[in-house]
Each structure stands twice: as C-alpha cells, then as structure tokens.
Motif scaffolding. Structure first.
Motif: not given
Length: 298
Positions: A123, A196, A199-200, A202, A291, A294-295
């Motif tokens: 992020s 990971r 990133s999902k 927060h 994943g 999806g990043y």
C-alpha cells in the motif's frame, strides 16, 4: 470471367508456439512458483539497490545518520532496564540481567521492525507498482534486507555489551550466525505474509503496534523465562514455549551467555527454530505469490 485466388492453408507455428519461442506469455498470468522464484533472482540487484535507497531516504536527513541504527535499540534497552529491571525488579533470578535484557530487546526488535515496515510494503508503494513491472515480493524482501543490515550493526553493539558485562567468549558464539540466518528466513516469510494482509486490510497497520506489544510480553524479553515455568503448566506452557520469538531469543542468549536458564533444552530450541523458519519462509512466500496478480489493483 472473374479470377479467383486460392489461399493456401497456413502450416507454420501456432501463435502459442511463437509466443513460447520468443519468451512471451499471457498478460496477467500468474507465473508458476519456480518461475516466480527465477524472476526474483533476476531482480536481486534491484532488491539490493531498493533496500539501499530506503536506508538513505530514512536516515539521510538526520545528523547522526546510520548511528541511529544502534542508538534506537540501546535507548529501548535503557528504558526497559529502568522500568522492569530496577523499578519492577524483574531481574531477580538472572545473574547478569543487562545482557539478558539487551539480547531480548535487540532480537525481538529485529522482527518487530520487519513486521511494522512490511504491513505497508504494498500500500505504501502503489505508484512504483503501477509504473514498473517486477515481482512484487521484491518489496517485502527489500524491507527484510534493510533490517538485516541494521541487525548486523546492532549485533556489534550487543557483543560489546555482553563483553563489557563480563561474559566470556566461548565456542558457542559461533552459533550466532546460523541462529540469525534462521531468524532472517522467518522474518522474510513473515514479512510477505503481513505485506499481503496489509494490502487488503488497511486497518491492520493500526493493530500491528498492539499485536507486537503483546507478542513481546509473551516472549520473555523483559523478564526471566522462569516466570513461565513458575506460573504455567501443561499445554499452556507448551504453547508459550513454542512461541517463535521466544525460541530465537533463547538461542541467542544460549550462544552469548553462560549459566543462563533457558525455556528448554538447546536441541529442542534448534529444532523449533528450524521448523518455524521453514513454515514461515515457505508458507509466507507461497501465500504472497498467490496474490501476485492483485497487488496495486483497485
């Protein structure tokens, strides 16, 4: 009469064969795990330079620069010694409490720094991710590399503290190297796991300080490990003693200090350290790889 042209059927290689011949693949395809590993190895110079740039950016504007890498754990150890060693008298039962405490603070701080930075590895670098093509695992790996370099400097200070407080140099000091390697593998895998998740989720960034604080109190950083054996029994004691950070800290204390009481036999601690390194290293790497597509999206 109008003339007609007969087009012969194409007998050359198929588009898929041409793509394979020239090293092309489907856009957005998840590479296999071995292929992904080869990609990371080919970007090893990028990982190293990115880690060096992060160190320069973090400390370049300070007057003391790289010295803060060793001052920070020293200040933490000093504060913890006053509060826990003097005021709360947790040093009772440990003949040489200063190196005992400093070892716990330095070793736990290594993993703590990796986790706290890795939660924003994705992020916090969305611009870079969306602008360049590279294996995203390079980001948490570069964070681990940064903290590993910092840890080498911190270990120099820790060794000086241990010598200054009267601990002798023994052959067991050689065990510092494999113990640090195992912890670094653990940190790398754990950093990819946290990266990971971060990133999902927060909000995880806000929870990490509390999680790490609880983890520290459960790792016998600030007090003798005998506190566990005196108050816990059965499966509760077994769970606490299997704590990976407790295992790594105890291995370091065993290597640096004589006559120190450990959470278990050294052989069991080494087996646990190897198992944790493999589980976190391989598991975290595979979880992050799944994943990869999806990043940076959304």
């Amino acid at each position: 009469m109008a003339q007609t042209t007969v087009v012969e059927s194409y007998t050359g290689p198929t588009p898929k064969e041409l793509a394979r011949k020239h090293g092309l693949g489907a856009a957005g395809r998840l590479p296999s795990l071995p292929e992904y590993t080869r990609q990371i190895w080919s970007y090893r110079h990028f990982i190293w330079e990115f880690a060096s740039a992060k160190v320069s950016a973090a400390l370049g504007n300070t007057r003391l620069g790289m010295i803060w890498q060793v001052l920070t754990p020293l200040f933490n150890a000093g504060v913890y010694y006053v509060i826990f060693g003097v005021l709360l008298n947790t040093k009772h039962g440990v003949s040489n409490f200063i190196p005992y405490l400093c070892t716990g603070v330095f070793i736990f701080g290594y993993t703590q720094a990796v986790v706290q930075a890795s939660v924003q590895a994705i992020s916090g670098n969305l611009g870079l991710i969306r602008a360049l093509h590279f294996p995203r695992a390079s980001l948490p790996l570069s964070i681990t590399l940064v903290e590993a370099r910092n840890m080498i400097a911190s270990m120099t200070v820790l060794i000086c503290i241990v010598l200054f407080t009267g601990e002798p140099v023994t052959w067991e000091w050689l065990l510092l190297v494999p113990a640090l390697i195992l912890q670094t593998i653990f940190n790398a895998g754990f950093s990819m796991l946290v990266a990971r998740l971060g990133s999902k989720l927060h909000d995880l960034r806000q929870l990490i300080p509390f999680i790490m604080r609880v983890w520290m109190y459960g790792s016998a950083v600030l007090y003798p490990v005998t506190q566990f054996t005196e108050h816990l029994h059965g499966w509760k004691l077994a769970v606490v003693q299997a704590n990976p950070m407790l295992v790594f800290i105890e291995l370091m204390r065993h290597a640096l200090m004589e006559n120190v009481e450990l959470a278990g036999p050294p052989l069991r601690l080494w087996i646990q350290a190897i198992v944790w390194s493999l589980v976190a290293g391989i598991g975290g790497y595979a979880y992050f790889w799944r994943g990869e597509k999806g990043y940076g999206r959304g």
